[in-house]
Structures are given as C-alpha cells and as structure tokens.
Design an enzyme around this catalytic site. Structure first.
Site, PDB file in Angstrom:
ATOM      1  N   THR A  72      -4.447  -5.059  -5.535  1.00 26.14           N
ATOM      2  CA  THR A  72      -5.233  -4.419  -7.003  1.00 26.14           C
ATOM      3  C   THR A  72      -3.846  -5.749  -8.286  1.00 26.14           C
ATOM      4  OG1 THR A  72      -5.267  -2.946  -7.406  1.00 26.14           O
ATOM      5  CG2 THR A  72      -6.867  -3.573  -7.068  1.00 26.14           C
ATOM      6  N   THR A 104      -6.342   0.071  -5.785  1.00 24.09           N
ATOM      7  CA  THR A 104      -6.476   1.241  -7.104  1.00 24.09           C
ATOM      8  C   THR A 104      -7.030  -0.197  -7.911  1.00 24.09           C
ATOM      9  OG1 THR A 104      -4.713   2.793  -6.859  1.00 24.09           O
ATOM     10  CG2 THR A 104      -5.178   2.047  -9.339  1.00 24.09           C
ATOM     11  N   LEU A 124      -0.426   7.746  -2.801  1.00 25.12           N
ATOM     12  CA  LEU A 124       0.294   8.156  -1.253  1.00 25.12           C
ATOM     13  C   LEU A 124       1.978   8.055  -3.078  1.00 25.12           C
ATOM     14  CD1 LEU A 124       2.062   4.954  -1.328  1.00 25.12           C
ATOM     15  CD2 LEU A 124       0.806   5.492   1.026  1.00 25.12           C
ATOM     16  N   PHE A 179       8.802  14.391 -13.663  1.00 29.21           N
ATOM     17  CA  PHE A 179       8.662  13.482 -14.217  1.00 29.21           C
ATOM     18  C   PHE A 179       9.236  13.405 -15.318  1.00 29.21           C
ATOM     19  CE2 PHE A 179       6.047  10.171 -11.862  1.00 29.21           C
ATOM     20  CZ  PHE A 179       5.719  10.511 -10.681  1.00 29.21           C
ATOM     21  N   ALA A 191      14.164  11.646 -18.695  1.00 21.18           N
ATOM     22  CA  ALA A 191      14.426  10.963 -19.876  1.00 21.18           C
ATOM     23  C   ALA A 191      15.212   9.328 -18.975  1.00 21.18           C
ATOM     24  CB  ALA A 191      14.837  10.622 -20.308  1.00 21.18           C
ATOM     25  N   GLY A 192      14.647   8.356 -19.154  1.00 21.51           N
ATOM     26  CA  GLY A 192      16.183   7.519 -18.978  1.00 21.51           C
ATOM     27  C   GLY A 192      15.605   6.275 -18.802  1.00 21.51           C
ATOM     28  N   CYS A 246       2.650   0.353  -9.469  1.00 18.33           N
ATOM     29  CA  CYS A 246       1.357   0.996  -9.768  1.00 18.33           C
ATOM     30  C   CYS A 246       1.108   1.432 -11.443  1.00 18.33           C
ATOM     31  CB  CYS A 246       1.329   2.036  -9.087  1.00 18.33           C
ATOM     32  SG  CYS A 246       0.779   1.698  -7.218  1.00 18.33           S
ATOM     33  N   LYS A 275       0.967  -1.570 -14.478  1.00 16.85           N
ATOM     34  CA  LYS A 275      -0.369  -2.304 -14.206  1.00 16.85           C
ATOM     35  C   LYS A 275      -1.541  -1.590 -13.851  1.00 16.85           C
ATOM     36  CE  LYS A 275      -1.616  -2.011  -9.703  1.00 16.85           C
ATOM     37  NZ  LYS A 275      -2.433  -1.539  -9.188  1.00 16.85           N
ATOM     38  N   LYS A 326      12.111   2.872  -7.471  1.00 20.47           N
ATOM     39  CA  LYS A 326      12.654   4.086  -7.291  1.00 20.47           C
ATOM     40  C   LYS A 326      13.960   4.048  -6.212  1.00 20.47           C
ATOM     41  CE  LYS A 326       9.088   5.868  -5.466  1.00 20.47           C
ATOM     42  NZ  LYS A 326       8.158   6.998  -5.115  1.00 20.47           N
TER      43      LYS A 326
HETATM   44  N1  LIG Z   1       2.152   1.060  -3.253  1.00 19.15           N
HETATM   45  C1  LIG Z   1       2.005   2.320  -3.023  1.00 19.15           C
HETATM   46  O1  LIG Z   1       2.077   3.281  -3.736  1.00 19.15           O
HETATM   47  C2  LIG Z   1       0.395   2.180  -3.356  1.00 19.15           C
HETATM   48  C3  LIG Z   1       0.276   3.777  -3.643  1.00 19.15           C
HETATM   49  C4  LIG Z   1      -1.221   3.974  -4.838  1.00 19.15           C
HETATM   50  C5  LIG Z   1      -1.808   3.040  -4.442  1.00 19.15           C
HETATM   51  N2  LIG Z   1      -2.141   1.461  -4.448  1.00 19.15           N
HETATM   52  C6  LIG Z   1      -2.885   0.925  -4.491  1.00 19.15           C
HETATM   53  O2  LIG Z   1      -2.844   0.001  -3.444  1.00 19.15           O
HETATM   54  C7  LIG Z   1      -3.244  -1.124  -3.471  1.00 19.15           C
HETATM   55  C8  LIG Z   1      -2.586  -1.949  -2.383  1.00 19.15           C
HETATM   56  O3  LIG Z   1      -1.167  -1.854  -2.938  1.00 19.15           O
HETATM   57  P1  LIG Z   1       0.523  -1.960  -1.738  1.00 19.15           P
HETATM   58  O4  LIG Z   1       1.456  -1.746  -2.578  1.00 19.15           O
HETATM   59  O5  LIG Z   1      -0.044  -2.150  -0.305  1.00 19.15           O
HETATM   60  O6  LIG Z   1       0.158  -4.399  -2.155  1.00 19.15           O
HETATM   61  P2  LIG Z   1       1.350  -4.454  -1.579  1.00 19.15           P
HETATM   62  O7  LIG Z   1       1.585  -5.754  -1.847  1.00 19.15           O
HETATM   63  O8  LIG Z   1       2.914  -4.224  -0.672  1.00 19.15           O
HETATM   64  O9  LIG Z   1      -0.259  -4.680  -0.073  1.00 19.15           O
HETATM   65  C9  LIG Z   1      -0.816  -5.870  -0.174  1.00 19.15           C
HETATM   66  C10 LIG Z   1      -1.442  -6.055   1.391  1.00 19.15           C
HETATM   67  O10 LIG Z   1      -2.671  -7.128   1.207  1.00 19.15           O
HETATM   68  C11 LIG Z   1      -2.797  -8.717   1.952  1.00 19.15           C
HETATM   69  N3  LIG Z   1      -3.843  -9.022   1.633  1.00 19.15           N
HETATM   70  C12 LIG Z   1      -4.248  -9.682   0.187  1.00 19.15           C
HETATM   71  N4  LIG Z   1      -4.894 -10.456   0.053  1.00 19.15           N
HETATM   72  C13 LIG Z   1      -5.475  -9.967   1.794  1.00 19.15           C
HETATM   73  C14 LIG Z   1      -7.181  -9.750   2.613  1.00 19.15           C
HETATM   74  N5  LIG Z   1      -7.542 -11.066   2.002  1.00 19.15           N
HETATM   75  N6  LIG Z   1      -7.136  -9.853   3.546  1.00 19.15           N
HETATM   76  C15 LIG Z   1      -6.311  -8.991   4.162  1.00 19.15           C
HETATM   77  N7  LIG Z   1      -5.859  -8.532   3.624  1.00 19.15           N
HETATM   78  C16 LIG Z   1      -4.482  -9.042   2.488  1.00 19.15           C
HETATM   79  C17 LIG Z   1      -0.919  -8.768   1.309  1.00 19.15           C
HETATM   80  O11 LIG Z   1      -0.581 -10.078   1.960  1.00 19.15           O
HETATM   81  C18 LIG Z   1      -0.681  -7.871   1.327  1.00 19.15           C
HETATM   82  O12 LIG Z   1       0.439  -7.383   2.771  1.00 19.15           O
HETATM   83  C19 LIG Z   1      -2.940  -1.239  -4.533  1.00 19.15           C
HETATM   84  O13 LIG Z   1      -4.239  -1.315  -5.358  1.00 19.15           O
HETATM   85  C20 LIG Z   1      -2.442  -1.003  -5.267  1.00 19.15           C
HETATM   86  O14 LIG Z   1      -2.221  -0.064  -6.658  1.00 19.15           O
HETATM   87  C21 LIG Z   1      -0.421   1.473  -4.090  1.00 19.15           C
END
Ligand SMILES: NC(=O)c1ccc[n+]([C@@H]2O[C@H](COP(=O)([O-])OP(=O)(O)OC[C@H]3O[C@@H](n4cnc5c(N)ncnc54)[C@H](O)[C@@H]3O)[C@@H](O)[C@H]2O)c1
Length: 475
Positions: free
Chosen positions: A111, A147, A179, A284, A287-288, A295, A298, A365
């Site tokens: 997202t 999210t 996570l 958290f 300072a840096g 995440c 955005k 990180k």
């Molecule tokens: N990465 C984190 O640490 C984390 C932690 C908590 C929440 N989130 C939330 O989780 C969500 C995903 O984050 P992410 O870091 O895994 O993103 P990412 O970009 O690594 O993964 C997203 C995946 O979705 C796939 N995708 C896109 N369109 C699709 C569809 N129509 N059908 C199936 N797959 C599709 C993409 O090819 C990609 O592999 C976001 O909303 C993010 O804010 C991420």
C-alpha cells in the site's frame, strides 16, 4: 483460553469451528508474498498450517518455490526449505487455485504512497480482492493485513459483495501487522499482540483457528499472546496510530538533537537520562538520521491524508512536523560533510566537487536488504548531487541500492569503500560498521574524518585513532 468479544461476552469453543474446505485446520493463503506475505506464509507453515502463497510476480514465486527467500530476513531461508520439503507450503500465481485452496485469505499486498499525493495507493488491494473474489465457490474469510487508511475494510466488503454471490457468505476481517524487518520470524511466531477487527462470531472463530498455532506455541512456552478483538475502524487505526507514535518518538529525540547541536549539549546523554523514566523509556529514542523504510514515512503521510478527508486533519497536524524534522536530519549530514571538508554552503547547498566520500550503509536499518525510503541512500544521493564522488557499501542491500540509486559507485567491501576517502559517513548501524577498527580503516582513507549518522560508534576510540569525529546532536 477464552477471549472477550467486543461486547464483553465470551466466545467458547473456537476450535470446533469447521473450516469450509472440510480440513481439520483452516487452510491459509497469503495474497502478496513480499516481506510481509512471504514471512507469514513460511512461518504459518512452520506452525503446522497448510499454506499457499500467491503473487503476480512470477519470478518471486519461482524463487520461493525453489527454496530461496527473495529478500534478506534472518532465519527465514531455513524455515522455507523445511516447510517446502514437508509439503505444507506451496506458491502460485494462479488465483483460481488460491480460491479453491483457502479457507482464510490474508491480503498482504503493498500500500505505497500514491504518486499524486500523500494518501495510500489502494490499487494493489483492489486488484488482489477482485482477482480472488470471482473464483470463490464456497464460504471463506478474507482478512486484510496490509496497512490501510481507515474505512478500507468496509470498502473491501463492498468489493467482495460485487464479485461474490451473497449465498456463499464470504466475510471480511482486518488484522493489522506489526512485524519488524530483521526480527520478522520472531515477531510472527511470537507476536506481542494480535488485533482482530471482526463483525461476526464466525469470522472471529475462523481467525482464532487461523492463529491457534501461535497461541499453542505461546502456551508451550508459558506465555500468553494478548488479543484485542475490535471493530474494523479501530483495527485499521491501531496500526497507523502505532506507527505515528513511533515516528513521533524518533522525531522528538531528533528535535532535541537539533537543540543540542546549537548549544553544544550531547543528545545521547540526554536520551539516556530521560529514558530512565519508565513513562518515557529508552527504546526508539536514539537520535540520528531519522526513520525510513517501507512503512513509517508513507504511513504517517497516508494517515494525515485520510484524516484530512474525514475532517480530522487538525488532529494530526503534528505529524507534518514529525516528517519535517525527519527530513531535516538528512540535510544536516550534508551540512556536516561540508563543514568537515571545509566547503561553504551557497543557496543551492554546498559544492562538494573534488571530494571522495564513503557511505557505509544503504538499507534503512541493519539486518535487512530493504532500501525503501532509506535515509542512508537518500543522503548518498544528496552528497552525489552536491558534486562528491560517492562510494557506497552495504552488507546486504547492494542489489536493491544499485537499482534505486544507480548514479553512485558501489564497492564490494567496507575497506574498498573507504579507500582514498576524504570523509567516511556511517549511515546504517550494521554490526560490521559498529565494530570496525578505526586504526585499520585510518590506514586506508585519504583523511580521517567520520560522520556517525547513527551515533553508533565510540567517539573516544575513533578520536584516539586520529579521526575527526562528528555525531548527530553531539558536541
Ligand atoms: N514490511 C514490513 O515490515 C511491514 C510490516 C507491517 C506491515 N506492512 C504492510 O504490509 C503491506 C505489504 O508490505 P511489504 O513490505 O510486504 O510489501 P512488498 O512490496 O514487499 O510486497 C508486496 C507484494 O505484493 C505483490 N502484489 C502486488 N499486487 C498483487 C496482486 N494483485 N496479487 C498478489 N500479489 C500482488 C507484489 O508483487 C509484492 O510481492 C504494506 O501495506 C505494508 O505497509 C509491512
């Protein structure tokens, strides 16, 4: 275990709910196998569930199916191979297969920030739901984990109702994810809480069954996993509120760093001293060069945009300031570099041409290969734009960094990056950099100047080795 339902009554006998597929435990699918979805798919197979990961990215699916994790996450490769071999875990690009297989479908797609504003781009969520829904032939639960802006779960419900006959009784729930990359396996297997946004007892029971492996693991370790069962809007808000709080805490201490820089105080000591107060706490509070990643940046922008749409924009005005403080830390490194290199700043910033700068760290990180909105890489780009010859090294993020910022030079090791440098900038606190020997590195550089963008080095050690040391918010 009994868990209070929103209205206060308790729901008994979760385990007796029969998954629509007829399997003993619900079969799980994860739509989107990026950082979130792949980690979940693999960890839930490890907990004993039958799991199918679905993505539109054929290369990613082929990589996972072949037993390789397409990103860096400690501990995940081994779990992937073990569960593929056990036959509990499969990957596909086929939505029909996904719909036929699953009882509970978790939406894990990205997202990102919209190209035309601060809001979240929900097109991937829409595509995932509208790709899955027409193939559903029996009751199922679609659970959002991505999210999202508040109101998305209701919208997903409407999308589902457009594509699925009502008699199938397909339901929607929302369970935000907390996570942290670098600790993702531990965070998924042993979460510090689970939030379930549900509208029906059936949805609650299915989600309980889908998480029973997590509760059972906790029970064997004599732990409890707190569960908050709530409505859709609260579940969606929990995630963005948590990220807004964390971002604010980081920007708070970075604002203190700005003040410390003016008066010659030391923000690391200030942070230690206030962090001893348990109401404040020291996590958290380093300072840096600020926060980054896929995440926090955005999410705080999307939260402001959504609040504005809903007429609550005033309530989140402070997040604009949080974002500005965070961005200013990046400029501060460029200013410090100019100061150390004896260059004056003009209206367009300093001219660093003719200087060679080593940037250590490209990921947002340590213990991750994620360079999305990484402050380190953004600063490398700013130094390059100011005319410096920038040489970057990162233990895991090189491939992603090369794609995101091709215009700088990438080096195969820390030693190669610092060789001949007029200035070294440590911008991600990898252990390799924290533990680097300043005497040995001092032999390689053209001049011993270091900017410690994460306040992760020992200033005394570096100064003794003849380096001019500058930290963030330190005298
Ligand atoms: N990465 C984190 O640490 C984390 C932690 C908590 C929440 N989130 C939330 O989780 C969500 C995903 O984050 P992410 O870091 O895994 O993103 P990412 O970009 O690594 O993964 C997203 C995946 O979705 C796939 N995708 C896109 N369109 C699709 C569809 N129509 N059908 C199936 N797959 C599709 C993409 O090819 C990609 O592999 C976001 O909303 C993010 O804010 C991420």
């Amino acid at each position: 275990m009994t868990i209070p339902y929103p209205s206060g009554q308790s729901l008994p006998a979760f385990a007796t709910v029969t998954p629509p597929s007829g399997a003993a435990r619900p079969r799980l699918t994860f739509l989107g196998t990026g950082y979130l979805g792949a980690t979940y798919a693999i960890c839930f197979a490890e907990l004993g569930y039958e799991v199918l990961g679905c993505d539109i990215d054929e290369e990613k699916i082929a990589t996972l199916a072949n037993g390789a994790v397409p990103f860096h996450e400690p501990g995940l490769d081994e779990l992937l191979r073990r569960n593929l071999a056990a036959g509990r875990l499969r990957f596909t690009t086929d939505y029909k297969e996904t719909a036929d297989f699953g009882d509970v479908h978790f939406i894990c797609v990205g997202t990102p920030q919209r190209a035309d504003g601060m809001g979240a781009d929900l097109s991937y969520v829409e595509a995932a739901v509208t790709s899955l829904a027409p193939h559903l032939t029996r009751k199922a639960l679609i659970v959002g984990k991505s999210t999202v802006p508040v109101g998305t779960a209701e919208w997903v419900e409407q999308l589902v109702s457009k594509h699925v006959p009502p008699e199938l009784g397909v339901e929607v729930a929302w369970s935000p994810e907390f996570l942290q990359e670098g600790f993702a396996v531990e965070d998924v297997l042993r979460p510090n809480r689970i939030v379930l946004g549900v509208k029906s007892e059936w949805a609650y029971s299915m989600l309980y069954a889908a998480h029973k492996g997590v509760f059972d693991l906790a029970a064997t370790e004599d732990r409890e996993v707190p569960v908050v069962v709530t409505d859709f809007a609260t579940a969606e808000l929990v995630k963005v509120a948590a990220n807004a709080f964390l971002a604010t805490k980081i920007s708070f201490i970075n604002a203190m760093a700005e003040v410390c820089e003016v008066v010659g105080a030391d923000v690391t000591q200030l942070a230690r001293a206030i962090g001893y107060d348990p109401r404040i706490g020291n996590r958290f509070l380093q300072a840096g060069i600020g926060f980054g990643g896929g995440c926090l940046p955005k999410d705080i922008r999307a939260f402001q945009a959504r609040a504005q749409e809903l007429g609550a924009g005033e309530a989140l005005r402070f997040l604009h300031e949080v974002d500005l403080i965070n961005q200013r830390r990046r400029t501060r490194v460029v200013q410090l570099a100019a100061e150390l290199l004896g260059r004056k700043s003009g209206p367009a910033g300093p001219d660093l041409s003719g200087t060679r700068i080593a940037v250590l760290g490209a990921t947002f990180k340590p213990n991750s290969d994620d360079v999305r909105d990484a402050p380190s890489l953004a600063i490398a780009g700013m130094l390059h734009k100011a005319g410096a010859d920038v040489h970057v090294y990162d233990p895991q993020g090189m491939e992603n960094a090369k794609r995101a910022l091709p215009e700088v030079t990438y080096e195969p090791s820390m030693e190669d990056a610092v060789r001949g440098a007029d200035l070294v900038c440590v911008l991600t606190e990898w252990a390799d950099f924290r533990n680097a020997d300043p005497v040995a590195l001092g032999e390689l550089v053209a001049a011993r100047r270091v900017i410690d963008g994460r306040n992760c080095l020992d200033p005394a050690l570096w100064t003794q080795a003849g380096w001019v040391y500058r930290g963030m918010g330190r005298p």
